[in-house]
Each structure stands twice: as C-alpha cells, then as structure tokens.
Scaffold this active site. Structure first.
Site, mmCIF file in Angstrom:
data_model
loop_
_atom_site.group_PDB
_atom_site.id
_atom_site.type_symbol
_atom_site.label_atom_id
_atom_site.label_comp_id
_atom_site.label_asym_id
_atom_site.label_seq_id
_atom_site.Cartn_x
_atom_site.Cartn_y
_atom_site.Cartn_z
ATOM 1 C CE LYS A 31 12.388 19.368 -11.025
ATOM 2 N NZ LYS A 31 12.069 18.830 -12.332
ATOM 3 C CB SER B 186 14.462 22.012 -14.695
ATOM 4 O OG SER B 186 13.591 23.112 -14.846
ATOM 5 C CD GLU C 269 9.497 11.931 -15.219
ATOM 6 O OE1 GLU C 269 9.413 12.363 -14.073
ATOM 7 O OE2 GLU C 269 9.764 12.653 -16.202
ATOM 8 C CG HIS D 167 -1.770 -1.215 1.351
ATOM 9 N ND1 HIS D 167 -2.903 -1.463 0.623
ATOM 10 C CD2 HIS D 167 -1.579 -2.308 2.143
ATOM 11 C CE1 HIS D 167 -3.402 -2.643 0.958
ATOM 12 N NE2 HIS D 167 -2.603 -3.182 1.869
#
Length: 462
Positions: free
Chosen positions: A285, A279, A292, A158
C-alpha cells in the site's frame, strides 16, 4: 496561594492556585507578545505626544519595551502562569527594567482595548501571509495546467462520468476558488485593520489621548467610532474564521479528488514516495496521507468558526471574559490553514504524477460523448429534446449490445436518423468533444489557453 495581581488592593486575598491557572491565558496568548510590545510602544509615543507623560518618560518606555522584545527573542524572557496574561507579563518586566515609569504605560488604556489591538495586529500579519500562500498555490495550479491543456480527464457530476474535460480546465477551477479566497481575505483585512486602541475598558478615557495618532503609528486604516463596539467586537474574527473555513473547503474538495484519483479504481495519478506513507502490515500500500489529513483538519477549522459564533451570540455589551476564548481558535485556524496550504502546494508540485496513458484510455471507455450526439442532431435541425430522446435510446441499446457509440457502424447511425453522416465519428472523439466546448469559460482548448493567460494576469496583482 498565588501572588496578588495588580487589582488586588480591592481584594483581601489572592486567587486560589487552581483558579489562577484556570484564569490564565499566558500559555497561548504569548503568541501575541511582539504585537503587544508594538502596540504598547505606539501607546507610549502617543502619551508623550499629547503631554500625558513627558517625552523622556515616553522614550524610556519605548526603549524598555524594545529591550523586552529582544529578551523574548533571545529566550531570556519566558513568563509563566503567574503572569496571568501576556499584557501583565510585558508590563511587569518593563517596570523591572525602567522602574516606576513603567507603571505609567497603562495610563489611558485598558486590557480590553489592548487585547483587541494585539489580536488585530496579529491577524493582519497572518492574513497577508496566507494570501501569499494562496498565490503560491495558485501559481502551482497554473504551472501544471499550462502543461496539460490537451490532457483529457473524465468530468463527473453526481460522481458519475459526465463529459470529458481538459485537465487544465479542471485544475483552473481550483485556481478560481483560490482567487476568491485571496480576494475574500483582502475584504476581511479591511475590517481587521481598524483600531480599538483608546476605547478603554468600555467608555473611552478622561485623558486627552489622540486615537488617530496611534492608529497611524500602527498603520491602521481607521479607528472604532464607538468605544463599546471597539472593545467587544469580534466580527472581524468571525469573518476571518469563515474565510479560513472556505479555504479549507476548497483544499478538502481537491483532497477528496486526489484520494479518489490515487485509488486502484481510478488510477489517474501516482503518488510519489516523498508525499505518501505505507501500511504497517500491508507492504503493497501507498497511502494518500497528505490529502486525508487536509480533509480531516478541515473539520477543526469549521469547529473554531462555530465556537466563535456560539461565544458571541449571548454576550451583552461590552467586554466579557468569554472573549478570552477567541484566541486559541484563531491561532489554531491560522496555523492549520497555513500548514495545509503548504502541504497541498508541495503535494501538487512534486508529490504526484498524472498517468497520461490511463487518462487517455479513461475518456474513451464510456458514453460521455452522448450529449455531443444530441448536439450533432440539434445542429442539423432536429429539436434538442427530440434529439435527446433519440440518443437516450441509442445508449440503451448500445449498452445491451455491449458497444460504445464509437463502435456503431455508419449504417446503424443512419438507421437511427438520416441526419447522421460519416463526420459523426470525428464529432464524438474525446478530443473533439472537449475542443468543441468553446463557449466562454468552457473546457475548449482555446478557452483554456485564454484562461491561463488571464490567470497569469491575476497572479501579477499583489
């Protein structure tokens, strides 16, 4: 208006240019050209073998087709939309090379069984390539697992901390998924590798062909027993797209974990510059683009499976033009799966590093050892459900006190239950929690080392 096609004596005028473009498949089925040539060479040999054409004619057709293959490879033969599809394009060029004998190639054959043969030859090759990529992927998983048998990582259910596990055990779960993918594709291959060649348009042919002869030449295992089924079946394509979708599910699940692990909240891994991007406005970043993209591309493969199912669900026997829509989905799914397997293999092999100190800390900062406390009591005669409730209360009071279980004094343990002794501290250390789970298939180090040996054995099977 466009040039008349081979059926045009039935028609008084050619197709409208826009309809010709709409009808054409050459822009994508050119992918099948070498398979079309290979299938046509087998067909030409069979025509000569059965006496339908002469051996000289068969040899001329075979050699002419080989010239078409070489012209294509060298970039000298590049058919356009006026060819409509790859089959007409090859036959037209063949006739230009060998003359009127080229017009005999299509004897006892239809585009319906021809395209079915080409697609199966293509998919047969692609399945073998994907299976090899799966083996490469599995090898990387085992290599990393072998180095991290005693590296611990929080296990989750979970998405909540559950119990610590060996990092190797975690990675080997994906090895097993890939093993099923590898085996599943082998099973799909057995149904891809059946020849429809000779089924004709739908009813077979009046010529004395030998379907098993061409099947043997093309290394098919068998031939379709029903001509209607042979030209209209796309079960094999649906099965492949289903298998491809499951592969993407597995890659996407690991992608999601890698994305989480790379976040500042988890900090379980560091992405290397070779497999990450930055980024455009935030210089600090480092983005996990590879996982992804894999996660995103999974949806397009699912879409091709759904599209194929929808195409097939309402088709009456036998061939219908709707089936032209099968190829783009198959081609794109093949390319997507292969690209994602390659990217994820590179990412895992050389694009990330596990942060071992962070992982070592992570498995000590929660109550993931609570089950082991209950097991400790159960092993000393306390009924497990009673032990479970006792430990639940201990966790509750510890949270209120701002303590972890390892912080409790021995007196506190013995106030909870007299069965607790000094060895409770060793029993709830993360390493012991993992080592103790020595049941078959568990995360215990002994089991994980055996699982790695078993995996190596599986990898030796080609």
């Amino acid at each position: 208006m466009t040039e008349k096609q081979t059926w045009s004596q039935r028609f008084e005028s050619a197709l409208h240019p826009a309809i010709a473009r709409f009808n054409a498949s050459i822009s994508f089925d050119i992918e099948l050209i070498e398979y079309d040539i290979t299938g046509s060479q087998a067909h030409a040999k069979m025509l000569a073998h059965t006496g339908i054409i002469s051996h000289e004619e068969g040899e001329a057709l075979f050699n002419g087709l080989e010239q078409v293959r070489q012209e294509y490879r060298q970039g000298q033969f590049q058919p356009g939309v006026d060819a409509e599809d790859v089959h007409f394009a090859v036959e037209k060029r063949l006739t230009e090379i060998v003359g009127d004998v080229g017009k005999k190639l299509h004897t006892a054959r239809s585009r319906n069984d021809q395209v079915g043969t080409d697609t199966r030859l293509y998919l047969r090759d692609q399945i073998q390539q994907i299976r090899q990529q799966l083996r490469n992927w599995q090898t990387v998983l085992v290599d990393i697992a072998e180095k991290n048998v005693e590296t611990l990582i929080p296990g989750y259910t979970h998405l909540q901390r559950a119990q610590p596990v060996s990092l190797a055990h975690h990675l080997l779960a994906y090895f097993q998924m890939a093993q099923r993918d590898w085996e599943r594709l082998e099973d799909v291959y057995s149904r891809v590798n059946i020849s429809p060649l000779g089924c004709g348009a739908l009813a077979g042919t009046t010529f004395p062909i030998n379907r098993h002869y061409t099947a043997n030449l093309l290394h098919f295992d068998n031939v379709y027993a029903n001509s209607l089924d042979g030209v209209s079946d796309r079960d094999f394509a649906i099965e492949f797209l289903c298998a491809a979708s499951i592969i993407m599910v597995h890659l996407s699940r690991l992608s999601e974990e890698i994305i989480l692990w790379a976040s500042e909240e988890f900090r379980f891994i560091t992405l290397k510059d070779s497999c990450a991007t930055g980024s455009s406005i935030m210089p600090q970043k480092k983005n996990p683009d590879v996982p992804e993209l894999v996660r995103g591309k999974t949806g397009r493969v699912f879409g091709h499976l759904q599209a194929m199912l929808v195409i097939m669900k309402g088709l009456p026997l036998a061939y219908n033009k709707d089936l032209q829509e099968d190829k783009e989905g198959i081609f794109d799914s093949v390319n997507t799966v292969k690209a994602c397997l390659e990217a994820m293999t590179i990412l895992l092999q050389e694009g990330l590093e596990f942060r071992h100190q962070r992982l070592a800390t992570a498995v000590t900062e929660d109550f993931a050892n609570a089950t082991d406390v209950a097991d400790y009591l159960a092993a000393r005669g306390v009924p497990f459900r009673e032990a479970y409730n006792i430990v639940g209360k201990v966790v509750k009071t510890s949270i209120i006190a701002g303590k972890l279980l390892k912080d409790l004094q021995l007196e506190e343990w013995q106030q909870i239950h007299p069965a607790f002794a000094a060895d409770i501290y060793e029993a709830i250390t993360p390493r012991q929690v993992v080592a103790a789970r020595n049941s078959y298939g568990g995360t215990g180090f002994e089991q994980v080392r055996q699982a790695i040996l078993n995996a190596r054995t599986q990898l030796s099977v080609k």
